[in-house]
Design an enzyme around this catalytic site. Structure first.
Site, PDB file in Angstrom:
ATOM      1  N   GLU A   3       0.976  -1.245  -0.017  1.00  0.00           N
ATOM      2  CA  GLU A   3       0.011   0.138   0.125  1.00  0.00           C
ATOM      3  C   GLU A   3       0.798   1.264   0.022  1.00  0.00           C
ATOM      4  O   GLU A   3       0.559   2.283  -0.880  1.00  0.00           O
ATOM      5  CB  GLU A   3      -0.960  -0.053   1.166  1.00  0.00           C
ATOM      6  CG  GLU A   3      -2.166  -0.941   1.067  1.00  0.00           C
ATOM      7  CD  GLU A   3      -1.769  -2.304   1.473  1.00  0.00           C
ATOM      8  OE1 GLU A   3      -0.609  -2.624   1.995  1.00  0.00           O
ATOM      9  OE2 GLU A   3      -2.724  -3.345   1.718  1.00  0.00           O
TER      10      GLU A   3
ATOM     11  N   HIS B 272      -9.854  -4.115  11.142  1.00  0.00           N
ATOM     12  CA  HIS B 272     -10.621  -3.917  10.234  1.00  0.00           C
ATOM     13  C   HIS B 272     -11.841  -3.017  10.128  1.00  0.00           C
ATOM     14  O   HIS B 272     -12.882  -3.232   9.443  1.00  0.00           O
ATOM     15  CB  HIS B 272     -10.789  -5.423   9.685  1.00  0.00           C
ATOM     16  CG  HIS B 272     -10.006  -6.099   8.999  1.00  0.00           C
ATOM     17  ND1 HIS B 272      -8.896  -6.539   9.663  1.00  0.00           N
ATOM     18  CD2 HIS B 272      -9.665  -6.412   7.682  1.00  0.00           C
ATOM     19  CE1 HIS B 272      -7.946  -7.222   8.735  1.00  0.00           C
ATOM     20  NE2 HIS B 272      -8.415  -7.266   7.643  1.00  0.00           N
TER      21      HIS B 272
HETATM   22  C1  LIG Z   1      -2.089  -4.377   4.729  1.00  0.00           C
HETATM   23  C2  LIG Z   1      -3.165  -5.193   4.309  1.00  0.00           C
HETATM   24  N1  LIG Z   1      -3.725  -4.986   2.989  1.00  0.00           N
HETATM   25  C3  LIG Z   1      -4.470  -5.930   2.552  1.00  0.00           C
HETATM   26  C4  LIG Z   1      -5.022  -6.758   3.124  1.00  0.00           C
HETATM   27  C5  LIG Z   1      -6.086  -7.833   2.846  1.00  0.00           C
HETATM   28  N2  LIG Z   1      -5.489  -9.039   2.518  1.00  0.00           N
HETATM   29  C6  LIG Z   1      -5.708  -9.775   3.577  1.00  0.00           C
HETATM   30  S1  LIG Z   1      -4.984 -11.306   3.581  1.00  0.00           S
HETATM   31  C7  LIG Z   1      -4.402 -11.039   1.940  1.00  0.00           C
HETATM   32  C8  LIG Z   1      -3.504 -11.723   1.146  1.00  0.00           C
HETATM   33  C9  LIG Z   1      -2.102 -12.019   1.803  1.00  0.00           C
HETATM   34  O1  LIG Z   1      -1.651 -13.254   1.290  1.00  0.00           O
HETATM   35  P1  LIG Z   1      -0.503 -13.812   1.794  1.00  0.00           P
HETATM   36  O2  LIG Z   1       0.648 -12.848   2.619  1.00  0.00           O
HETATM   37  O3  LIG Z   1       0.262 -14.556   0.900  1.00  0.00           O
HETATM   38  O4  LIG Z   1      -1.045 -14.731   3.012  1.00  0.00           O
HETATM   39  P2  LIG Z   1      -1.686 -15.861   3.298  1.00  0.00           P
HETATM   40  O5  LIG Z   1      -3.169 -15.288   3.006  1.00  0.00           O
HETATM   41  O6  LIG Z   1      -1.638 -16.626   1.691  1.00  0.00           O
HETATM   42  O7  LIG Z   1      -1.692 -16.779   4.282  1.00  0.00           O
HETATM   43  C10 LIG Z   1      -4.785  -9.676   1.666  1.00  0.00           C
HETATM   44  C11 LIG Z   1      -4.542  -8.830   0.441  1.00  0.00           C
HETATM   45  C12 LIG Z   1      -4.437  -6.729   4.497  1.00  0.00           C
HETATM   46  N3  LIG Z   1      -5.323  -7.344   5.701  1.00  0.00           N
HETATM   47  N4  LIG Z   1      -3.672  -5.936   5.057  1.00  0.00           N
END
Ligand SMILES: Cc1ncc(C[n+]2csc(CCOP(=O)(O)OP(=O)(O)O)c2C)c(N)n1
Ligand SMILES: [Mg+2]
Lengths: 460, 341
Positions: free
Chosen positions: A194, A263
């Site tokens: 972000e 959130h």
């Molecule tokens: C700063 C931030 N940006 C976006 C999100 C929304 N979001 C939650 S999980 C996620 C994906 C994360 O993927 P990864 O790091 O690969 O972890 P996984 O879910 O695969 O365990 C996103 C974009 C968030 N929670 N926090």
């Protein structure tokens, strides 16, 4: 020609200092960059360099002198061979005239002055679209998508960037179909970065594009808030008007349902306190569409606060090829004479439901949707309060430094004599959002709370 | 899996573990899987709300690393945290009751699926903001080093999180100050709907440590013994005072990102293939059976035990009452500081 060397200011706060030591004497030849004196400030001893070349004519302040005011002539420098015996006579600069004329005082910003009597507010009650316009039913989600699509068709420099906006069609499906129509050049999936992509968006705006930066939710914009405020909001000012960031930061804001403390937060008051930003928080689908189109065309950074719970709500939207809603124009959803309820965004759901209930008990509330929080349509609020003499504000954000606090202060300043009761603010509670269903309900404001506040200000 | 420069290391042909240890890992992985399946059911019944990210498919990662940890070591992770909590010994009842938002939950129902903590088990959350746990993990390690207590912190994050700026900032500080932190990148190939190759052209995440001088390696995360072996190496590195270590554990999540994910970004076949050919639990099950360490009956007994534990947790999570309304106003300040409104 002889020039005076003035006591320098060697720190932002220095007003006077000690001329600790002269490193030159009268008659010495100096060139630019030579150290000529040591000066002690309140913080340090600094070396002082000659700016010009020449011959030291006269030393006016002896070394060891304390309390030498900044800008006092301390020596005279002249060209080689110049007669500087008269240098002493060089007069001190005339004191800078202070602007004390009455004319200047009058020019103080209007907000600082107490208005003698509330000036008649100028309200814009023109309809948002022509009478008789055909309407269609749309969800807020569809209206937002259409607004972006229409503006992207209209202007090639508009593009959308964010997490999951393209192939996934938007985490909340707001950008559905945009990739198909506009392609990967203009609908761009970013990594989860972000701070990075918000800053990159600001750069793209400086570079002549019109970015729409989607935050999956505004909670994640806290990662990027430095670029939103320090880079996007302030650059126009800092560059003396040369360049700014015409762009939109948008995404869902506020509490969704059961997603817990990290959130669930309403950022309305945060962003509204920043000069240089414009802030929009629509309630209806028509407003979402008309205001987003305005936001995309606006030459400033615009914070566009949507709401996940409202995305699926349907409203009537004018079936027009191109319609926009101007910033700074509130909408009166319901006219009334007994109390003014001011709200915006999802707060409107509480405000309107409370007004319904109150009507059953014979209390007629006027319900105002601010729609934009910067600028705010103060005139519509004041005109209404002058009529009803009472006001309740409704929002989901935290109570301290809320939009309601700000409106209360404004109303007190501009319509004090019209108030028959204190302005009351219905807000979220002063706690982080809990996860448990029962606690969450209590953390938010509610229809009964708004009803109770209205009864309190109407003394029922 | 996308093609990679570095092949994740497979387990040694004859693993250096006892039959009992192997059975323990089987049990622990199975507990996580059954727990998560139950959580999925409770979500479907409306008993769990909001976001709920299941760990199904990734069980070998935490179980393998917990096998390398010692009492007092710390762990911190993202919102996909149920497995980590179970693996470090937190009570399934308390975890499930937090998912249902009840008084008996680890955070009294106030945190939810994404925000759970246990001081007793040195579990520091449960963080909802992608990558926020990474500098926090380095900070835990900073405190350990400061106190000279010989502890190590496991800092788990995803392939998506690995691209956040604060990860780079943390790597630099962790190596600069020789912090005893293991960065565990749980590379399950996707960040929501974005595959690794759509998020970076530098897909070997562990190699990024080299820019800061941090050692690391990729590990087969579907093989609990390989994970354990790599974990032991990383732990030894940290405890010897050599600074941080990166483990990129190659894994896969079988379920959607959260309960509301339509999962159109990958094919059913891809998921099916991982389940059939690479499943970590099945892998251990086969080792136990073919090695003659356990009979079908032994394993059935374990399955039954696990089912009971999970059912009890589910019952508890339904029966535990909702938190008292006064709880809305507690735990906001550590002392009796008044609210500002
Ligand atoms: C700063 C931030 N940006 C976006 C999100 C929304 N979001 C939650 S999980 C996620 C994906 C994360 O993927 P990864 O790091 O690969 O972890 P996984 O879910 O695969 O365990 C996103 C974009 C968030 N929670 N926090
Ligand atoms: Mg991932």
């Amino acid at each position: 020609m002889a020039t005076e060397i003035l006591m320098p200011a060697l720190s932002p706060t220095m007003e006077e200092g000690t001329l600790a030591k002269w490193l030159v004497k009268e008659g010495d030849t100096v060139s630019a960059g030579d150290i000529i004196a040591e000066i002690e400030t309140d913080k340090a001893t600094m070396e002082f360099e000659a700016v010009d070349e020449g011959v030291i004519g006269k030393i006016l302040v002896a070394e060891g002198t304390e309390g030498v005011k900044v800008n006092t002539p301390i020596a005279v420098i002249g060209e080689a061979g110049e007669d500087m015996s008269k240098a002493e006579a060089a007069s001190a600069p005339a004191p800078v005239a202070l602007e004390t004329s009455e004319g200047k005082a009058d020019a103080a910003p209007a907000t600082a002055a107490v208005p003698a009597q509330a000036a008649a507010p100028r309200t814009d009650r023109t309809p948002d679209w022509p009478e008789g316009t055909a309407m269609k039913t749309q969800t807020v989600r569809e209206a937002l998508r259409d607004a972006m699509a229409e503006e992207m068709r209209r202007d090639d420099s508009v593009f959308v960037m964010g997490e999951e906006v393209a192939e996934y069609q938007g985490a909340y499906k707001v950008t559905q179909g945009l990739l198909d129509e506009f392609g990967a050049k203009r609908v761009i999936d970013t990594p989860i970065t972000e701070h990075g992509f918000a800053g990159l968006g600001v750069g793209a705006a400086f570079g002549g594009l019109r970015p729409i930066v989607e935050f999956m939710t505004f909670n994640f914009a806290m990662q990027a808030i430095d670029h939103i405020i320090n880079s996007a909001a302030k650059t126009l000012y800092m560059s003396g008007g040369q360049m700014g960031a015409p762009m939109v930061f948008r995404g869902p804001n506020g509490a969704a349902a059961r997603v817990g403390a990290q959130h669930s937060q309403d950022y309305a008051a945060w962003y509204s306190s920043i000069p240089g930003l414009k802030v929009v928080q629509p309630y209806s689908a028509a407003d979402a569409k008309g205001l987003l189109k305005t936001a995309i065309r606006d030459p400033n950074p615009v914070i566009f606060l949507e709401n996940e719970i409202l995305y699926g709500r349907s409203f009537e939207v004018p079936d027009l090829e191109d319609f926009t809603i101007p910033f700074g124009k509130a909408k009166i959803w319901r006219e009334g004479t007994d109390v003014t309820i001011v709200s915006f965004g999802i707060g409107m759901t509480y405000a309107l439901a409370a007004a319904e209930e109150l009507a059953k008990e014979g209390i007629e509330a006027e319900v105002i949707d601010l729609r934009t929080l910067r600028p705010i349509d103060y005139d519509t609020v004041i005109a209404s309060v002058m009529k009803t003499n009472r006001c309740v504000t409704v929002e989901e954000g935290f109570p301290v430094c809320s939009m309601g606090n700000h409106l209360s202060a404004y109303i007190m300043t501009h319509a004090f004599d019209y108030l028959d009761a204190p302005v009351l603010n219905c807000t979220g509670k002063d706690v982080p959002m809990p996860y448990a269903a029962n606690l969450e309900k209590h953390a938010l404001t509610s229809v009964p709370e708004v009803v109770a506040a209205v009864k309190s200000v109407t003394y029922r | 899996m996308p093609p990679r420069k570095t092949a994740a290391k497979a387990a040694a042909a004859t693993p250096n573990v006892s039959a009992d240890e192997l059975k323990t890992y089987y049990r622990e992985m199975l507990l996580i899987r059954r727990f998560e399946e139950k959580a999925g059911q409770l979500y479907g019944m409306g008993l769990i709300g909001g976001f709920c990210h299941l760990y199904i498919g990734q069980e070998a990662v935490v179980v393998g690393l917990e096998a390398a940890a010692e009492e007092g070591d710390k762990r911190v992770t993202s919102y996909r945290d149920h497995g980590h909590m179970l693996a470090c010994g937190m009570d399934p009842k308390g975890v499930m009751a937090e998912l249902t938002g009840r008084e008996g939950g680890y955070s009294k129902g106030k945190g939810g699926s994404m925000h759970m903590f246990s001081k007793e088990k040195h579990f520091y959350g449960g963080h909802g903001i992608v990558a926020a746990q990474v500098p926090i993990g380095a900070g835990l390690a900073f405190a350990d080093k400061y106190q000279g207590n010989g502890r190590v912190t496991f800092t788990y994050f995803g392939d998506g999180a690995a691209n956040q700026g604060q990860v780079a900032e943390t790597y630099n500080m962790a190596q600069l100050w020789d912090l005893p932190v293991i960065f565990v990148i749980e590379n399950n190939q996707y960040a929501m709907g974005t595959s690794v190759k759509r998020a970076t052209k530098s897909p070997d995440f562990w190699e990024r440590g080299a820019a800061y001088g941090i050692a690391g390696e990729a590990v087969d995360g579907m093989d609990v013994l390989a994970v354990k072996a790599a974990g032991e190496k990383a732990v030894a590195h940290c405890r010897a005072g050599k600074g941080p270590y990166i483990l990129e554990v190659m894994t896969y999540r079988y379920r959607g990102h959260s309960m509301s994910d339509p999962a159109k970004y990958r094919t059913r076949e891809e998921v099916q293939e991982m389940r059939e050919k690479r499943d970590a639990i099945e892998h251990v099950r086969q080792m136990l059976l073919t090695g003659g360490h356990a009979s079908e009956d032994d394993l059935k007994r374990i399955d039954k035990e696990i089912k009971e534990i999970v059912n009890e947790a589910a019952e508890f999570s339904k029966e535990s009452p909702e938190p008292h309304l006064d709880e809305l106003w507690t735990d906001i300040y550590a002392d009796a500081a008044p609210q500002n409104a």
